[in-house]
Scaffold this motif. Structure first.
Motif, PDB file in Angstrom:
ATOM      1  N   THR A  59      44.316  33.982  21.324  1.00 33.24           N
ATOM      2  CA  THR A  59      43.517  34.754  22.267  1.00 33.24           C
ATOM      3  C   THR A  59      42.482  33.837  22.910  1.00 33.24           C
ATOM      4  O   THR A  59      42.257  32.707  22.464  1.00 33.24           O
ATOM      5  N   ARG A  60      41.859  34.334  23.970  1.00 30.58           N
ATOM      6  CA  ARG A  60      40.777  33.619  24.642  1.00 30.58           C
ATOM      7  C   ARG A  60      39.779  34.648  25.168  1.00 30.58           C
ATOM      8  O   ARG A  60      40.027  35.856  25.102  1.00 30.58           O
ATOM      9  N   ARG A  61      38.685  34.160  25.718  1.00 31.71           N
ATOM     10  CA  ARG A  61      37.673  35.033  26.300  1.00 31.71           C
ATOM     11  C   ARG A  61      37.870  35.118  27.814  1.00 31.71           C
ATOM     12  O   ARG A  61      38.123  34.109  28.470  1.00 31.71           O
ATOM     13  N   SER A  62      37.774  36.287  28.370  1.00 31.05           N
ATOM     14  CA  SER A  62      37.945  36.464  29.809  1.00 31.05           C
ATOM     15  C   SER A  62      36.805  35.801  30.565  1.00 31.05           C
ATOM     16  O   SER A  62      35.691  35.641  30.046  1.00 31.05           O
ATOM     17  N   GLY A  63      37.101  35.398  31.818  1.00 30.81           N
ATOM     18  CA  GLY A  63      36.100  34.763  32.669  1.00 30.81           C
ATOM     19  C   GLY A  63      36.161  35.310  34.077  1.00 30.81           C
ATOM     20  O   GLY A  63      36.567  36.457  34.310  1.00 30.81           O
ATOM     21  N   GLY A  64      35.836  34.454  35.040  1.00 30.33           N
ATOM     22  CA  GLY A  64      35.808  34.882  36.433  1.00 30.33           C
ATOM     23  C   GLY A  64      37.167  35.242  36.995  1.00 30.33           C
ATOM     24  O   GLY A  64      37.250  35.953  37.998  1.00 30.33           O
ATOM     25  N   ARG A  65      38.240  34.750  36.384  1.00 31.03           N
ATOM     26  CA  ARG A  65      39.590  35.066  36.870  1.00 31.03           C
ATOM     27  C   ARG A  65      40.037  36.478  36.485  1.00 31.03           C
ATOM     28  O   ARG A  65      41.053  36.945  36.960  1.00 31.03           O
ATOM     29  N   GLU A  66      39.294  37.122  35.600  1.00 36.19           N
ATOM     30  CA  GLU A  66      39.645  38.473  35.139  1.00 36.19           C
ATOM     31  C   GLU A  66      38.486  39.430  35.390  1.00 36.19           C
ATOM     32  O   GLU A  66      37.834  39.907  34.448  1.00 36.19           O
ATOM     33  N   PRO A  67      38.204  39.726  36.663  1.00 38.50           N
ATOM     34  CA  PRO A  67      37.050  40.580  36.971  1.00 38.50           C
ATOM     35  C   PRO A  67      37.210  42.021  36.495  1.00 38.50           C
ATOM     36  O   PRO A  67      36.234  42.775  36.477  1.00 38.50           O
ATOM     37  N   TRP A  68      38.406  42.396  36.092  1.00 33.41           N
ATOM     38  CA  TRP A  68      38.633  43.762  35.608  1.00 33.41           C
ATOM     39  C   TRP A  68      38.131  43.952  34.176  1.00 33.41           C
ATOM     40  O   TRP A  68      38.072  45.070  33.685  1.00 33.41           O
ATOM     41  N   TYR A  69      37.740  42.853  33.490  1.00 32.94           N
ATOM     42  CA  TYR A  69      37.147  42.945  32.162  1.00 32.94           C
ATOM     43  C   TYR A  69      35.700  42.444  32.206  1.00 32.94           C
ATOM     44  O   TYR A  69      35.389  41.543  32.991  1.00 32.94           O
ATOM     45  N   PRO A  70      34.837  42.965  31.354  1.00 32.10           N
ATOM     46  CA  PRO A  70      33.523  42.340  31.204  1.00 32.10           C
ATOM     47  C   PRO A  70      33.709  40.896  30.742  1.00 32.10           C
ATOM     48  O   PRO A  70      34.575  40.613  29.905  1.00 32.10           O
ATOM     49  N   ARG A  71      32.943  39.977  31.312  1.00 36.50           N
ATOM     50  CA  ARG A  71      33.085  38.564  30.951  1.00 36.50           C
ATOM     51  C   ARG A  71      32.916  38.390  29.435  1.00 36.50           C
ATOM     52  O   ARG A  71      32.005  38.939  28.833  1.00 36.50           O
ATOM     53  N   GLY A  72      33.844  37.620  28.850  1.00 39.76           N
ATOM     54  CA  GLY A  72      33.795  37.379  27.413  1.00 39.76           C
ATOM     55  C   GLY A  72      34.665  38.302  26.587  1.00 39.76           C
ATOM     56  O   GLY A  72      34.693  38.207  25.358  1.00 39.76           O
ATOM     57  N   THR A  73      35.415  39.190  27.263  1.00 39.89           N
ATOM     58  CA  THR A  73      36.314  40.089  26.542  1.00 39.89           C
ATOM     59  C   THR A  73      37.452  39.294  25.907  1.00 39.89           C
ATOM     60  O   THR A  73      38.071  38.445  26.544  1.00 39.89           O
ATOM     61  N   GLU A  74      37.757  39.565  24.637  1.00 40.45           N
ATOM     62  CA  GLU A  74      38.870  38.882  23.981  1.00 40.45           C
ATOM     63  C   GLU A  74      40.187  39.403  24.539  1.00 40.45           C
ATOM     64  O   GLU A  74      40.392  40.613  24.659  1.00 40.45           O
ATOM     65  N   MET A  75      41.071  38.488  24.903  1.00 38.38           N
ATOM     66  CA  MET A  75      42.348  38.856  25.507  1.00 38.38           C
ATOM     67  C   MET A  75      43.415  37.839  25.113  1.00 38.38           C
ATOM     68  O   MET A  75      43.113  36.777  24.550  1.00 38.38           O
ATOM     69  N   ARG A  76      44.664  38.151  25.394  1.00 37.74           N
ATOM     70  CA  ARG A  76      45.769  37.257  25.102  1.00 37.74           C
ATOM     71  C   ARG A  76      45.577  35.925  25.819  1.00 37.74           C
ATOM     72  O   ARG A  76      45.231  35.893  26.998  1.00 37.74           O
ATOM     73  N   ASN A  77      45.820  34.817  25.126  1.00 32.79           N
ATOM     74  CA  ASN A  77      45.698  33.489  25.726  1.00 32.79           C
ATOM     75  C   ASN A  77      47.019  33.076  26.357  1.00 32.79           C
ATOM     76  O   ASN A  77      47.934  32.615  25.673  1.00 32.79           O
ATOM     77  N   GLU A  78      47.124  33.265  27.656  1.00 34.17           N
ATOM     78  CA  GLU A  78      48.307  32.843  28.408  1.00 34.17           C
ATOM     79  C   GLU A  78      48.066  31.505  29.098  1.00 34.17           C
ATOM     80  O   GLU A  78      48.912  31.019  29.857  1.00 34.17           O
ATOM     81  N   ARG A  79      46.918  30.868  28.818  1.00 31.80           N
ATOM     82  CA  ARG A  79      46.542  29.608  29.447  1.00 31.80           C
ATOM     83  C   ARG A  79      46.507  28.471  28.415  1.00 31.80           C
ATOM     84  O   ARG A  79      45.603  27.645  28.386  1.00 31.80           O
ATOM     85  N   GLN A  80      47.522  28.425  27.554  1.00 29.78           N
ATOM     86  CA  GLN A  80      47.556  27.415  26.500  1.00 29.78           C
ATOM     87  C   GLN A  80      47.834  26.015  27.041  1.00 29.78           C
ATOM     88  O   GLN A  80      47.381  25.026  26.470  1.00 29.78           O
ATOM     89  N   LEU A  81      48.581  25.934  28.131  1.00 27.49           N
ATOM     90  CA  LEU A  81      48.992  24.650  28.687  1.00 27.49           C
ATOM     91  C   LEU A  81      48.749  24.616  30.190  1.00 27.49           C
ATOM     92  O   LEU A  81      48.930  25.628  30.884  1.00 27.49           O
ATOM     93  N   SER A  82      48.377  23.433  30.687  1.00 26.69           N
ATOM     94  CA  SER A  82      48.172  23.222  32.124  1.00 26.69           C
ATOM     95  C   SER A  82      49.171  22.181  32.605  1.00 26.69           C
ATOM     96  O   SER A  82      49.244  21.075  32.060  1.00 26.69           O
ATOM     97  N   LEU A  83      49.939  22.530  33.645  1.00 22.56           N
ATOM     98  CA  LEU A  83      50.970  21.655  34.194  1.00 22.56           C
ATOM     99  C   LEU A  83      50.600  21.250  35.611  1.00 22.56           C
ATOM    100  O   LEU A  83      50.194  22.105  36.415  1.00 22.56           O
ATOM    101  N   VAL A  84      50.745  19.969  35.940  1.00 23.17           N
ATOM    102  CA  VAL A  84      50.447  19.485  37.291  1.00 23.17           C
ATOM    103  C   VAL A  84      51.532  18.541  37.764  1.00 23.17           C
ATOM    104  O   VAL A  84      52.360  18.066  36.979  1.00 23.17           O
ATOM    105  N   ALA A  85      51.513  18.249  39.069  1.00 20.87           N
ATOM    106  CA  ALA A  85      52.452  17.314  39.683  1.00 20.87           C
ATOM    107  C   ALA A  85      51.683  16.263  40.466  1.00 20.87           C
ATOM    108  O   ALA A  85      50.698  16.584  41.148  1.00 20.87           O
ATOM    109  N   ALA A  86      52.123  15.017  40.389  1.00 18.57           N
ATOM    110  CA  ALA A  86      51.413  13.910  41.040  1.00 18.57           C
ATOM    111  C   ALA A  86      51.350  14.074  42.550  1.00 18.57           C
ATOM    112  O   ALA A  86      50.329  13.772  43.176  1.00 18.57           O
ATOM    113  N   ASP A  87      52.445  14.548  43.166  1.00 10.33           N
ATOM    114  CA  ASP A  87      52.454  14.661  44.627  1.00 10.33           C
ATOM    115  C   ASP A  87      51.461  15.707  45.109  1.00 10.33           C
ATOM    116  O   ASP A  87      50.796  15.534  46.134  1.00 10.33           O
ATOM    117  N   GLU A  88      51.297  16.790  44.359  1.00 10.91           N
ATOM    118  CA  GLU A  88      50.328  17.816  44.745  1.00 10.91           C
ATOM    119  C   GLU A  88      48.894  17.319  44.560  1.00 10.91           C
ATOM    120  O   GLU A  88      48.031  17.575  45.411  1.00 10.91           O
TER     121      GLU A  88
END
Length: 205
Positions: A59-88
């Motif tokens: 789980t993780r705490r909600s932030g500005g990306r989840e305005p439908w929850y009060p900031r800091g609400t515990e929620m499922r962590n779907e942001r475990q990994l960050s993927l990027v590309a060199a060209d972008e």
């Protein structure tokens, strides 16, 4: 019934799924107390994400990306990994007037090669790593001022506040993806990946 189904389905364009070949060109992990990452040769993944990583957890705490929850609400962590590309990242750097943006400056975990328009991979896309790991794309990673400040500081921009504000605009739809672990294991740098893009459609109601 058939006529009714035809009427319902007619306006909906279905785009078939497809497979792509890719590679994990580089890997990065973050210390437990800071989002910026550093290069590593392998990533050990559990169902909570990268073992010991800043973004690990079921789980993780909600932030500005989840305005439908009060900031800091515990929620499922779907942001475990960050993927990027060199060209972008190169496009974003050019828009910001700097020489480069390194993946670790913005907390990336995987630098992916071989996928055109990586940030546009749809939610639900699966990445099957040759060594047995599977991760699932949740969504685009929306650029924020925190990552922007890291870019401005690491790039030595004269006006770091302006740089932190510019990054969200310059990196819109180019900041990569967030994903979570579907099948754990170990990923190694240079590992081959089979990407399965799901069937897609636009829901208009």
């Amino acid at each position: 019934m058939q006529d009714l189904l035809s009427t319902i389905e007619a306006p909906v364009e279905i785009v078939p799924g497809r497979k792509l070949a890719a590679k994990a060109a580089a890997l990065y992990a973050a210390p437990f107390d800071h989002f910026e990452t550093r290069p590593v040769e392998e990533l050990r993944l559990g169902f909570d994400g990268i073992v010991g990583d800043f973004h690990a957890g079921a789980t993780r705490r909600s932030g500005g990306r989840e305005p439908w929850y009060p900031r800091g609400t515990e929620m499922r962590n779907e942001r475990q990994l960050s993927l990027v590309a060199a060209d972008e990242l190169a496009i974003v750097a050019e828009r910001m007037g700097i020489a480069e943006i390194k993946p670790e400056w913005i907390g990336a975990n995987l630098l992916i090669e071989g996928v055109p328009n990586l940030s546009m991979l749809p939610a639900g896309s699966l990445l099957f790593f040759k060594g047995g790991v599977t991760i699932k794309v949740d969504d685009q990673n929306g650029p924020c001022r925190i990552a922007g400040r890291s870019v401005a500081e690491n790039a030595g921009m004269a006006d770091r506040e302006a740089g932190s504000l510019l990054f969200p605009k310059a990196a819109k739809r180019l900041r990569g993806l967030v994903a979570w672990v579907e099948k754990p294991g170990t990923i190694r740098a240079g590992e081959e990946i089979s990407v399965r893009v799901p069937e897609q459609w636009i829901y208009r109601g």
